[in-house]
Design a protein around this motif. Structure first.
Motif, short mmCIF file in Angstrom:
data_model
loop_
_atom_site.label_atom_id
_atom_site.label_comp_id
_atom_site.label_asym_id
_atom_site.label_seq_id
_atom_site.Cartn_x
_atom_site.Cartn_y
_atom_site.Cartn_z
N LEU A 1 6.73 97.23 30.93
CA LEU A 1 8.00 97.47 32.06
C LEU A 1 7.58 96.74 33.21
CD1 LEU A 1 9.36 100.92 31.35
CD2 LEU A 1 10.22 98.81 30.21
N PHE A 2 6.36 97.10 33.48
CA PHE A 2 5.82 96.23 34.68
C PHE A 2 4.55 95.78 34.58
CE2 PHE A 2 8.66 99.67 36.85
CZ PHE A 2 9.53 98.92 37.30
N GLU B 1 14.69 103.69 36.98
CA GLU B 1 15.67 102.74 36.69
C GLU B 1 15.65 101.62 35.47
OE1 GLU B 1 17.20 98.72 39.17
OE2 GLU B 1 16.83 100.58 40.25
N LYS B 2 14.02 101.36 35.52
CA LYS B 2 13.52 100.50 34.43
C LYS B 2 13.75 101.07 33.11
CE LYS B 2 11.53 96.44 33.96
NZ LYS B 2 12.13 95.26 34.48
N MET B 3 13.49 102.33 32.97
CA MET B 3 13.33 103.06 31.76
C MET B 3 14.97 103.19 31.28
SD MET B 3 10.77 103.96 30.26
CE MET B 3 11.30 104.81 29.06
N GLU B 4 15.70 103.52 32.12
CA GLU B 4 17.30 103.42 31.83
C GLU B 4 17.69 102.09 31.15
OE1 GLU B 4 19.24 104.79 35.36
OE2 GLU B 4 18.69 107.02 34.78
N GLU B 5 17.28 101.09 32.02
CA GLU B 5 17.52 99.75 31.42
C GLU B 5 17.11 99.54 30.13
OE1 GLU B 5 15.85 95.45 32.90
OE2 GLU B 5 16.96 96.59 34.32
N PHE B 6 15.73 99.82 30.06
CA PHE B 6 15.15 99.79 28.80
C PHE B 6 15.54 100.40 27.68
CE2 PHE B 6 11.69 101.14 25.80
CZ PHE B 6 11.10 100.11 25.20
N GLU C 1 11.94 103.22 40.85
CA GLU C 1 11.88 102.12 40.04
C GLU C 1 11.49 102.27 38.50
OE1 GLU C 1 10.18 98.74 42.87
OE2 GLU C 1 9.01 100.37 43.02
N TRP C 2 10.82 102.97 38.39
CA TRP C 2 10.41 103.64 36.87
C TRP C 2 11.57 104.03 36.23
CZ3 TRP C 2 6.64 102.09 33.64
CH2 TRP C 2 5.65 101.48 34.07
N ARG D 1 4.54 100.96 41.76
CA ARG D 1 5.98 101.18 41.72
C ARG D 1 6.49 102.63 42.04
NH1 ARG D 1 8.52 95.99 40.45
NH2 ARG D 1 6.87 94.85 39.83
#
Length: 115
Positions: free
Chosen positions: A30-31, A49-54, A46-47, A42
Motif C-alpha cells: 500500500l505504501f 483511507e488507503k485500505m478503504e480504496e484498496f 492515511e492507512w 504514514r
C-alpha cells in the motif's frame, strides 16, 4: 502516536491467528517501506483511507491479497480470522524489523492454497 508505543520495556501481545484464506490475489504494498519508520511514516488516517480504496478495488470474487513474496497475506474481512493463541512478552529492547535480514530469512513463506 508518541514514543510510548516504542518503549522497549513495554509488555506487548502478538496474536497468532488462523485464516480462511479464501481466494487471494497478488497486490502491491500500500505504501513503500521506510526503514525505521513505524507504519512507513504514514498516519492512521492515511492507512485507513488507503485500505478503504484498496478494498473497493479488489477483483470480484477475491477477499484477500498476497503482498510481496508470500510472507504476508492481507485479510479483507475480519470474520475470516480467529485468534488461536495470544503471546504476551516484555523485551529489554525493541524488536527488529521483520521485513529485512536477518529476520526476513526466518519468516516462513505462507503456502498458497491450490484452486
Amino acid at each position: 502516536e508518541g514514543k510510548s508505543q516504542h518503549d522497549p520495556k513495554k509488555t506487548r501481545r502478538v496474536f497468532l491467528c488462523r485464516v480462511a484464506a479464501g481466494k487471494p490475489f497478488d497486490a502491491e504494498r500500500l505504501f513503500p517501506y521506510v526503514p525505521d519508520k513505524p507504519k512507513s511514516g504514514r498516519t492512521n488516517e492515511e492507512w485507513t483511507e488507503k485500505m478503504e480504496e484498496f478494498n473497493k478495488s479488489k477483483p470480484e470474487g477475491h477477499d484477500n491479497s498476497w503482498i510481496g513474496d508470500d510472507r504476508a497475506l492481507i485479510v479483507g474481512k475480519g470474520e475470516m480470522v480467529y485468534v488461536d493463541y495470544i503471546v504476551e512478552y516484555t523485551s529489554t529492547k525493541l524488536a527488529g524489523n521483520p521485513y529485512v535480514d536477518p529476520l526476513m530469512k526466518e519468516i516462513r513463506k505462507i503456502p498458497r492454497p491450490g484452486f
